[in-house]
Design an enzyme around this catalytic site. Structure first.
Site, PDB file in Angstrom:
ATOM      1  N   GLU A 174       0.799  -1.227   0.000  1.00 56.53           N
ATOM      2  CA  GLU A 174       0.000   0.000   0.000  1.00 56.53           C
ATOM      3  C   GLU A 174       0.829   1.272   0.000  1.00 56.53           C
ATOM      4  O   GLU A 174       0.427   2.292  -0.531  1.00 56.53           O
ATOM      5  CB  GLU A 174      -0.946   0.004   1.212  1.00 56.53           C
TER       6      GLU A 174
ATOM      7  N   ASP B 157      -2.362  -4.459   3.408  1.00 52.87           N
ATOM      8  CA  ASP B 157      -2.459  -4.710   4.852  1.00 52.87           C
ATOM      9  C   ASP B 157      -3.481  -5.795   5.190  1.00 52.87           C
ATOM     10  O   ASP B 157      -4.436  -6.015   4.458  1.00 52.87           O
ATOM     11  CB  ASP B 157      -2.864  -3.429   5.591  1.00 52.87           C
TER      12      ASP B 157
ATOM     13  N   ASP C 126      -6.164  -6.080   6.931  1.00 50.40           N
ATOM     14  CA  ASP C 126      -7.395  -5.640   7.566  1.00 50.40           C
ATOM     15  C   ASP C 126      -8.440  -5.501   6.471  1.00 50.40           C
ATOM     16  O   ASP C 126      -8.193  -5.806   5.316  1.00 50.40           O
ATOM     17  CB  ASP C 126      -7.193  -4.327   8.340  1.00 50.40           C
TER      18      ASP C 126
ATOM     19  N   GLU D 140      -9.816  -2.954   4.935  1.00 45.71           N
ATOM     20  CA  GLU D 140      -9.492  -2.075   3.809  1.00 45.71           C
ATOM     21  C   GLU D 140      -8.403  -2.702   2.936  1.00 45.71           C
ATOM     22  O   GLU D 140      -8.445  -2.617   1.722  1.00 45.71           O
ATOM     23  CB  GLU D 140      -9.055  -0.696   4.303  1.00 45.71           C
TER      24      GLU D 140
ATOM     25  N   TYR E  15       5.210   2.625  10.700  1.00 44.68           N
ATOM     26  CA  TYR E  15       4.030   3.264  10.161  1.00 44.68           C
ATOM     27  C   TYR E  15       3.232   4.014  11.235  1.00 44.68           C
ATOM     28  O   TYR E  15       3.049   3.527  12.344  1.00 44.68           O
ATOM     29  CB  TYR E  15       3.143   2.194   9.508  1.00 44.68           C
TER      30      TYR E  15
ATOM     31  N   ARG F 234       0.032   5.293  11.104  1.00 42.77           N
ATOM     32  CA  ARG F 234      -1.422   5.158  11.234  1.00 42.77           C
ATOM     33  C   ARG F 234      -1.740   3.740  11.672  1.00 42.77           C
ATOM     34  O   ARG F 234      -1.851   2.835  10.861  1.00 42.77           O
ATOM     35  CB  ARG F 234      -2.113   5.503   9.908  1.00 42.77           C
TER      36      ARG F 234
ATOM     37  N   HIS G  66      -0.890  -3.184  11.640  1.00 48.91           N
ATOM     38  CA  HIS G  66       0.504  -2.748  11.748  1.00 48.91           C
ATOM     39  C   HIS G  66       1.004  -2.935  13.171  1.00 48.91           C
ATOM     40  O   HIS G  66       0.260  -3.318  14.047  1.00 48.91           O
ATOM     41  CB  HIS G  66       0.627  -1.272  11.366  1.00 48.91           C
TER      42      HIS G  66
END
Length: 785
Positions: A9, A82, A84, A86, A288, A290, A333
């Site tokens: 991403e 990632d 998750d 999304e 990361y 976020r 993350h």
DNA sequence: CAGTGAGCGAGCTTCCGCTTGACTT
């Protein structure tokens, strides 16, 4: 030629991973989502099972083209977005858009960016989890339905260009309700009694020891009575207790806790923290930024252990694993931590250094031993009263993690400092007082939200995600639902009764109370919209709405429920409520409040949200004569304005008279009161009252302005009409094509040649370009309408 | 930072989550 294409991403992640994988692998980034619902259209076909109409946004087209051709070249494509909801959806959109084949497409995930983790992931590929993808589609589509159906209701019923959404509307509600709580708050007084005793220390020298009465006294009479008893009392140490206390370090940073601590310790706004963290991430300093996870990789835990051992010794090490308590956390993350624990400091801007230092210390501290303290409390009896005093002291036996990091608290709680030692005391010891003071104290209203405390609250409710906290705060301010501002405190008097040398004195003192800085305050629009939405769409505004739909998304992800079933159930009740609200005919505009009648004309006077914000109105639209309008002044609000205050607003503009055939009027504008005369505007000096000013004073001010204006233009050049040397509030400057350039102090502006001016312009534009931090327009910069 | 202040009314506005761009020659 690389045989493998890996897509992640984030480009910073791609760069790191490519180094681990060697030349058979090419690693590219999708830069987040590559496809979304159409920007301007509803893009959901409700009739066809909520079928979404996706498009590739303009700014992603070039990227998609590149990815497509790279995918064609590769033997195997690894979708490594990632792990998750999304991330899974990103993988699926890539698969669809790039027209990948199941035979050579593999989905992989890893939680930490280390060589071993990535190689392990490659050994364990899986397929795209379509249930998880559908959970994301349900989330996306629900948010679009709520946002794009509710916002137009507001345009019609309140004001154009407003917005509503699952996250933002609840954020505004929190702020509106807190403000109401504060207004309804009744503070209660009580008396806090403190004593200063004189006690011999180890060397026999008398030192002061503070003690506080075990309970607060309710009335002044009670406080007085106690001090009178103390006048002739004997004070004895009744009891001494010592107990060990352990303190444990806080978990490593998530986005939300980083934002909170950076606000408290460094004074950063939420957006600032994210911008600085982004730079640290891109330069490879931190992981990361976020994330909702407090988890640290084994690599980081070992690195911390080594750093702590080297710097402070073995006994400071205590490796810990933290687990997330946050609602709805997806933990794709790690926690936010330094990439290399051995780097205690870094190079960079002052802000980068400060934020890095905070992250490093928090991470290191989380892997350190508990602090061991010893708390001593002495109970002091009063011979002729049943009350007792307590004296407390604290000694640090072992500092542990406190050696590097201490978590901050919001300043709304009065923190007693107990980090001092008590002098040596014996049970039964008699004490001499130096003074005893009863001070009137008041209970405090709950604090208004700051950006950071709002983020904490949203996270607690499971509303919003790490990537949206900062943008949400920016949105609700852009829509003018809330504004960041200061509240000036109010003066309040309080009693202080003092006993000193057997004499009691009574005094009244004053203090400023309730002053708050940079707090989020609701505007009239915010309040009216919130009340409206709560009335007509209570379920969307419920603090548990997100939590309950999240539960349903989880069911979709587990494969237990079809996503369209959930959408149907939701839409079946939501859509009719939108329709009926739109169709409802209301006698008054939303949020309108009647103030009474104009004493002169007898017409009704009301306040409401107008096309350009809150206004007072005299008369109604049905009257033959057009109604008169006036915007509210700063600080006035629809909820509190009185008829008298409203009528004041109509006294402007005021005509002062004529001068050389043109009228002179005073009016109040956005920037304060001003005089209007013959096409020019002149501000009134600070403190001048537009209701009091006379014609001759006004003419004098106009003349002064004209003179100042004349002095402003220092020099012009024949060959370049767009360039002018001016004299401004902050000294001389060059105005050129809409921009301004400062003239260095050691230059006399009148002596400048055209060439010299161009040189200054060139130098300063280069400087601006090379300092991207300043030139770069903030991502969350406030756009002014 | 370098000066602001008005008001016909057509047409537009809007969500939440992922992620960083950076047109000259």
């Amino acid at each position: 030629m690389p045989k493998n294409l890996v897509i992640v991403e984030s480009p910073a992640k791609a760069k790191t991973i490519e180094k681990f994988l060697g030349k058979d692998y090419k690693v590219l980034s999708s830069y987040g989502h590559i496809r979304d619902l159409k920007k301007k259209e509803f893009s959901i076909d409700v009739e066809k099972n909520f079928e979404p109409d996706y498009e590739i946004p303009e700014d992603k087209k070039a990227l998609v083209k590149t990815l497509k051709s790279e995918a064609k070249e590769a033997d195997t494509i690894w979708l490594a977005s990632d792990e998750d909801r999304e991330g899974e959806a990103i993988a699926w959109h890539l698969y669809e858009v790039l027209k990948l084949e199941p035979e050579n497409t593999k989905r992989i995930v890893f939680h930490e960016i280390t060589k071993t983790a990535i190689l392990k992931a490659i050994e364990q590929p899986r397929n795209i989890d379509i249930n998880l993808v559908n959970a994301q589609q349900a989330r996306r589509i629900l948010d679009r339905i709520v946002g794009f159906e509710l916002s137009p209701v507001l345009w019609k019923k309140v004001k154009p260009a407003l917005s509503a959404g699952r996250v933002q509307s609840v954020a505004v509600r929190l702020i509106v309700e807190r403000e109401r709580e504060i207004h309804a708050f009744q503070s209660e007084a009580s008396y806090k009694v403190t004593a200063v005793f004189l006690v011999p220390d180890a060397d026999g020298k008398l030192v002061e020891m503070k003690a506080e009465l075990a309970r607060r006294l309710k009335t002044k009479a009670e406080a007085q009575k106690l001090l009178e008893s103390c006048q002739s009392a004997i004070f004895t140490i009744e009891d001494i207790t010592t107990r060990p206390v352990k303190k444990s370090p806080a978990a490593p940073f998530t986005t939300s806790t980083l934002q909170q601590e950076a606000a408290r310790k460094l004074g950063f706004t939420v957006a600032q923290t994210m911008m600085v963290a982004q730079r640290l991430y891109e330069s490879g300093r931190i992981t990361y930024m976020r994330t909702d996870s407090v988890n640290l990789s084994e690599y980081a835990i070992n690195g911390s252990k080594e750093a702590i051992t080297n710097m402070m010794g073995d006994k400071y090490v205590h490796s810990r694993h933290f687990s997330t308590k946050t609602k709805g956390a997806q933990e794709a993350h790690e926690a936010i931590r330094p990439t290399y624990m051995e780097n205690a400091q870094i190079e960079g801007s002052a802000q980068e250094k400060k934020l890095y230092d905070l992250i490093w210390k928090r991470t290191i501290a989380s892997q350190m031993a508990d602090a061991e303290l010893e708390k001593t409390t002495a109970t002091i009896s009063i011979s002729n009263a049943s009350e007792t005093f307590n004296a407390a002291g604290e000694v640090v036996k072992f500092d542990g993690f406190l050696r590097v990091y201490r978590e901050s608290y919001d300043d709304d709680v009065e923190q007693e400092d107990e980090s001092h030692l008590l002098p040596p005391l014996k049970k039964g010891q008699k004490l001499e007082y130096q003074n005893i003071t009863a001070t009137e104290r008041f209970t405090q209203h709950p604090p208004r939200y700051t950006e950071a405390s709002l983020v904490r609250k949203l996270e607690e409710l499971g509303i919003g995600r790490p990537s949206t906290y900062a943008p949400t705060i920016s949105t609700i301010q852009q829509r003018e639902y809330v504004e960041k501002g200061d509240k000036t405190g109010e003066e309040r008097s309080y009693n202080v009764i003092t006993l000193k040398k057997e004499k009691i004195t009574d005094a009244t003192r004053t203090e400023i109370t309730g002053a708050e800085k940079a707090k989020l305050l609701p505007t009239d629009t915010g309040t009216v919209v919130t009340d409206f939405l709560i009335q007509y769409f209570p379920s969307i505004m419920d603090y548990n709405f997100t939590a309950s739909v999240e539960k349903q998304f989880d069911e979709i992800a587990e494969g237990d429920t079809k996503w369209t079933t959930i959408m149907k159930t939701f839409y079946k009740t939501f859509h009719p409520s939108v329709e009926s609200t739109l169709a409802a005919k209301n006698a008054h505009k939303t949020g309108e409040r009647s103030l009474g009648n104009d004493p002169v004309s007898g017409k009704p006077v009301s306040v409401k949200i107008g096309r350009f914000g809150p206004v007072v109105q005299i008369g109604s639209a049905e009257d033959e004569e057009k109604p008169r309008f006036s915007p509210l002044k700063k600080g006035q609000s629809i909820e509190t304005i009185t008829l008298e205050e409203a009528m004041e607003l109509f006294k402007l503009p005021r005509t002062l008279g004529e001068h050389e055939g043109k009228t002179v009027t005073v009016n109040a504008g956005r920037f304060g009161p001003y005089i209007y005369y013959g096409g020019t505007y002149t501000s009134l000096p600070k403190g001048a009252d537009p209701m009091e000013i006379e014609l001759d004073e006004a003419l004098e001010l106009i003349k002064e302005k004209a003179e100042a204006e004349a002095k402003k233009h220092l020099k012009k050049f024949e060959g370049e009409p767009e360039l002018e040397i001016m004299n401004g509030r902050y000294g001389p400057y060059i105005a050129y094509k809409g921009s301004n350039y400062k003239i260095p102090k050691d230059i006399v502006p009148e002596d400048l040649s055209l060439d010299a001016c161009m040189e200054i312009i060139k130098l300063q534009s280069e400087k601006a370009a090379s300092a991207p931090a300043k030139a770069k327009r903030g991502k969350y910069a406030k756009k002014k309408a």
